[in-house]
Write a protein that holds these residues in place. Structure first.
Motif, PDB file in Angstrom:
ATOM      1  N   ARG A   1       0.842  -1.203   0.000  1.00  0.00           N
ATOM      2  CA  ARG A   1       0.000   0.000   0.000  1.00  0.00           C
ATOM      3  C   ARG A   1       0.870   1.244   0.000  1.00  0.00           C
ATOM      4  NH1 ARG A   1       0.014   2.641   4.889  1.00  0.00           N
ATOM      5  NH2 ARG A   1       0.330   1.432   6.812  1.00  0.00           N
TER       6      ARG A   1
ATOM      7  N   GLN B   1       0.389  -1.655 -12.979  1.00  0.00           N
ATOM      8  CA  GLN B   1      -0.717  -0.798 -13.392  1.00  0.00           C
ATOM      9  C   GLN B   1      -0.244   0.619 -13.724  1.00  0.00           C
ATOM     10  OE1 GLN B   1      -0.445  -2.739 -10.704  1.00  0.00           O
ATOM     11  NE2 GLN B   1      -2.400  -3.195  -9.745  1.00  0.00           N
ATOM     12  N   LYS B   2       0.875   1.025 -13.123  1.00  0.00           N
ATOM     13  CA  LYS B   2       1.344   2.404 -13.303  1.00  0.00           C
ATOM     14  C   LYS B   2       2.532   2.502 -14.246  1.00  0.00           C
ATOM     15  CE  LYS B   2       0.855   5.012  -9.418  1.00  0.00           C
ATOM     16  NZ  LYS B   2       0.929   5.337  -7.973  1.00  0.00           N
TER      17      LYS B   2
ATOM     18  N   ASP C   1       5.867  -5.306 -12.797  1.00  0.00           N
ATOM     19  CA  ASP C   1       5.948  -4.817 -11.418  1.00  0.00           C
ATOM     20  C   ASP C   1       7.385  -4.391 -11.166  1.00  0.00           C
ATOM     21  OD1 ASP C   1       3.295  -5.375 -10.942  1.00  0.00           O
ATOM     22  OD2 ASP C   1       3.704  -7.388 -10.181  1.00  0.00           O
TER      23      ASP C   1
ATOM     24  N   LEU D   1     -13.924   1.235  -4.726  1.00  0.00           N
ATOM     25  CA  LEU D   1     -12.587   0.629  -4.689  1.00  0.00           C
ATOM     26  C   LEU D   1     -12.351  -0.133  -3.382  1.00  0.00           C
ATOM     27  CD1 LEU D   1     -10.516   3.640  -6.093  1.00  0.00           C
ATOM     28  CD2 LEU D   1     -11.025   1.509  -7.292  1.00  0.00           C
TER      29      LEU D   1
ATOM     30  N   ASP E   1      -4.330   3.061  -1.370  1.00  0.00           N
ATOM     31  CA  ASP E   1      -3.897   2.125  -2.416  1.00  0.00           C
ATOM     32  C   ASP E   1      -3.260   2.879  -3.588  1.00  0.00           C
ATOM     33  OD1 ASP E   1      -4.528  -0.278  -1.161  1.00  0.00           O
ATOM     34  OD2 ASP E   1      -6.638  -0.084  -1.716  1.00  0.00           O
TER      35      ASP E   1
ATOM     36  N   GLN F   1      -0.627   2.313  -4.951  1.00  0.00           N
ATOM     37  CA  GLN F   1       0.069   1.415  -5.871  1.00  0.00           C
ATOM     38  C   GLN F   1      -0.816   0.964  -7.018  1.00  0.00           C
ATOM     39  OE1 GLN F   1      -1.170   0.536  -2.955  1.00  0.00           O
ATOM     40  NE2 GLN F   1      -2.433  -1.246  -3.433  1.00  0.00           N
ATOM     41  N   ASP F   2      -2.139   1.059  -6.828  1.00  0.00           N
ATOM     42  CA  ASP F   2      -3.057   0.515  -7.835  1.00  0.00           C
ATOM     43  C   ASP F   2      -3.266   1.441  -9.025  1.00  0.00           C
ATOM     44  OD1 ASP F   2      -3.455  -1.918  -6.734  1.00  0.00           O
ATOM     45  OD2 ASP F   2      -5.318  -1.395  -5.682  1.00  0.00           O
TER      46      ASP F   2
ATOM     47  N   ARG G   1      -5.469   3.740  -9.413  1.00  0.00           N
ATOM     48  CA  ARG G   1      -6.879   4.022  -9.739  1.00  0.00           C
ATOM     49  C   ARG G   1      -7.425   5.170  -8.892  1.00  0.00           C
ATOM     50  NH1 ARG G   1      -9.849  -1.594  -9.282  1.00  0.00           N
ATOM     51  NH2 ARG G   1      -8.486  -1.821  -7.490  1.00  0.00           N
TER      52      ARG G   1
ATOM     53  N   THR H   1      -1.891   8.259 -10.012  1.00  0.00           N
ATOM     54  CA  THR H   1      -2.342   7.444 -11.131  1.00  0.00           C
ATOM     55  C   THR H   1      -1.607   7.819 -12.406  1.00  0.00           C
ATOM     56  OG1 THR H   1      -4.275   6.741 -12.388  1.00  0.00           O
ATOM     57  CG2 THR H   1      -4.208   9.054 -11.726  1.00  0.00           C
TER      58      THR H   1
END
Lengths: 249, 436
Positions: B49, B191-192, B208, B341, B350, B352-353, B355, B362
């Motif tokens: 996180r 995701q990023k 990752d 979410l 979060d 890291q996600d 979103r 993001t």
């Protein structure tokens, strides 16, 4: 201040505002009597085409770092740590051995060590060519990001750890855990590999690889036969976290 | 547990209501812990996180200012001058940074943050005359363009490291660690890792990413500004000074991160309060306190926190999490989206996600476009001004004509723990636990 000998071929140095963009001047710096910081400052002020010779380097650290002009620098003797670090342009030749962190974060140009290099040679290098005629210590090419490295002898353990891009050529043997956690860098080894690191595997030598290896060896002034080498790279199994891979790290 | 004749419905009940029903929550296995175990069992991976340590820690809240009294003479609020500027790097640097407020913006990467967020940080910081800092992944044109004072972080990963960018920077911060994860490298989950982020970091798109935890070519402290994750700040600060640093940044465990294992965030490092006196002691013993500047980060929220950090010996502070909140992070107007979410405004971590409904943490183009860098920069500037004015208010009350004149003598502690860590007396006593 740096002790400079008179230019062997001179331009009109009185007219600083009209310095030529390219010079054929050559300079000699004796480090027995002048600080490295002054040498580096002079090299930062150098212009394309100049030739510099550094004598009595005495294993001093941080020689010829941050060069950003197409100059040639020849170090007549051994260099300490971080020689030719952050090298951006030009050619540096060390007629001796080099300490830790040779050509650290090199961006382009060439760095050629005629002897051996200590650990972390060409670490995090983004581009350019680093040639080590002798052996390189541990962690050669660690975190390399596009640099090409050609080592005439052996390399130590954990070389090309987390190597992201670029090519590492080893004409001798490689130590343990070669290419551990490697990304997209390619490794060519002529001799034996003590062991491969996590997610590093042997890969087939295709025509394109033989061709690029041949070009690298030629650029390094070597006559080894590309077909005597094996290629290693990433299995790409650790690119995403997954519980099944937890014992790989 | 009490058995009632009525059917027992606990769904959606508040903890107090549950207690009234005779239900007792375990202090050791509380609901968050139970959820963590259930999540680990279901997924087989540790929780990653953002944010910093969320556990209760001795902090600036446990200190109070004494203010002026008969023996101290206060300055008139809004009348008498209380300066706030700070010069960073006047030991060796030929061009030290002269900032108008001692509140700086901590290093946060493009990649972790959107380009709009980085631009907003630059705009807000520049408006009030303070510095912003790059992060893992290199310097973006948006950030350089909008930042009057830009500090370039030289990180273990060397992602995006470029000597040309080094030359464009106003200062260089050599990062050796981070308060949220001293001894750990950063993460940026797939995701990023968009095409732009991957290109800047020389990595494949969508993987990752694991950042290095140490500089690959360093094996010791032999070799400007150095950022240290607080774990052994006394020795680390001394070594940084010996290495020639002009400025030392000490980041406590409340300092934030874009993505790290929760077990790391909550269990490694020491509180900011405990780190400051150790770093100051090292500077004093080397005779360089106020000559080598100390920047403190990790949990700075208010002007009181700024003033307390400075009274303990810091020359400036850095904010990260608070700056993101000022930009618009955890804004209640996105309550429905946070809920979708599985989070809530005020709890969302979060990062890291990728979103983030607020468009800050993001790389999603549509989400990122929600953040107007001009308006967000303005909010950050407002917040930085409030922090500065609050610190001035306290400094005047303590009779100080400059924030730098605040001193440990102005402070007392509310708890024995804070007293021992901050090395100021327990309120109403002359006792400092552990003092010789």
């Amino acid at each position: 201040m740096v002790t400079l000998t008179a230019p062997e071929t001179s331009t009109d140095t009185n007219v600083e505002t009209t310095l030529p963009a390219v010079s054929t001047d050559s300079f000699s710096v004796d480090l027995a009597g002048s600080p490295v910081r002054d040498l580096n400052q002079e090299l930062h002020n150098a212009i394309d085409g100049q030739a510099w010779t550094v004598t009595s380097p005495g294993g001093k650290h941080s020689l010829a770092v941050g060069i950003n002009a197409d100059v040639t620098v020849t170090v007549e003797g051994h260099a300490g740590s971080y020689a030719a670090g952050m090298h951006q342009k030009g050619d540096v030749t060390i007629n001796g051995n080099a300490g830790v962190g040779l050509a650290e974060n090199i961006m382009s140009g060439t760095v050629h060590v005629k002897g051996d290099a200590s650990q972390s040679a060409a670490a995090t290098g983004h581009g350019g060519l680093v040639v080590i005629d002798g052996n390189a210590g541990a962690r050669c090419g660690i975190s390399m990001k596009g640099v090409d490295i050609v080592v005439g002898g052996n390399i130590g353990h954990m070389s090309a750890f987390m190597a992201q891009a670029g090519r590492l050529v080893v004409c001798g043997d490689a130590g343990e855990a070669l290419g551990d956690s490697i990304y997209e860098a390619r490794i060519y080894v002529k001799g034996t590999v003590a062991s491969l690191g996590a997610d590093c595997i042997e890969k087939p030598m295709k025509a394109e690889h033989l061709a690029e290896l041949g070009e690298l060896l030629a650029a390094a002034g070597r006559t080894d036969n590309p077909s005597d080498f094996k290629r290693y790279g990433s299995a790409r199994n650790l690119y995403h976290f997954h519980v099944d891979n937890s014992t790989s790290y | 547990m009490t058995i009632t004749s009525e059917p027992l419905t606990t769904q959606g009940a508040a903890p107090r209501d549950l207690a009234a029903l005779g239900l007792r929550e375990s202090a050791t296995f509380d609901r968050a812990t139970i959820a963590d175990i259930q999540r680990a069992a279901a997924t087989g991976v540790y929780d990653i996180r953002g944010w910093g340590a969320k556990r209760q820690l001795p902090h600036f809240d446990d200190l109070l200012f004494l203010g002026a009294s008969v023996s101290r003479y206060p300055l008139e609020g809004y009348r008498e001058k209380c300066d706030t500027d700070v010069v960073l790097g006047d030991r060796h640097a030929t061009r030290p940074l002269h900032l108008q407020t001692p509140v700086t913006i901590a290093g946060m990467s493009f990649g972790a943050l959107s380009a709009n967020a980085k631009e907003a940080l630059g705009r807000g910081a520049s408006e009030v005359g303070t510095s912003t800092t790059t992060g893992d992944g290199g310097m973006t044109p948006e950030e350089r363009g909008q930042s009057k004072h830009l500090v370039y972080q030289y990180l273990p990963s060397r992602y995006g490291m470029n000597p040309d960018d080094l030359r464009k920077a106003d200062a260089i911060e050599i990062v050796l660690g981070q308060g949220a994860k001293p001894g750990g490298g950063g993460m940026l989950l797939g995701q990023k890792i968009t095409e732009r982020v991957a290109g800047m970091r020389t990595l494949p798109v969508g993987i990752d990413q694991r950042s290095a935890s140490r500089h690959p070519d360093w094996t010791g402290p032999d070799d400007l500004e150095i950022k240290i994750g607080a774990s052994r700040p006394y020795y680390d600060t001394a070594l940084a000074v010996k290495s020639g640093a002009d400025v030392v940044v000490v980041d406590g465990m409340q300092g934030g991160t874009a993505a790290t294992q929760q077990v790391f965030i909550e269990n490694v490092g020491i509180p900011t309060l405990a780190a400051i006196p150790q770093a100051v002691q090292a500077l004093q013993e080397l005779g360089v306190h106020r000559k080598v500047q100390l920047i403190v980060s990790g949990g700075i929220r208010t002007g009181a926190d700024v003033a307390k950090a400075m009274a303990l010996g810091a020359d400036a502070v850095a904010i990260g999490t608070a700056a993101l909140i000022a930009l618009g992070d955890n804004d209640p107007r996105y309550a429905a989206e946070y809920s979708a979410l599985g989070s809530a405004a005020g709890f969302y971590d979060d990062f890291q996600d990728g979103r983030d409904p607020a468009g800050i943490t993001t790389q999603d183009t549509e989400l990122a476009s929600r953040l107007d860098p001009v308006a967000a920069g303005r909010r950050l500037a407002n917040y930085l001004r409030v922090l500065t004015m609050e610190a001035q208010t306290i400094a005047r009350a303590c009779g100080k004509s400059h924030l730098h004149n605040l001193e440990p003598e102005d402070l007392v502690a509310l708890t024995i723990e804070a007293s021992a860590m901050a090395r100021v007396p327990l309120a109403g006593t002359s006792w400092i636990p552990g003092a010789r």
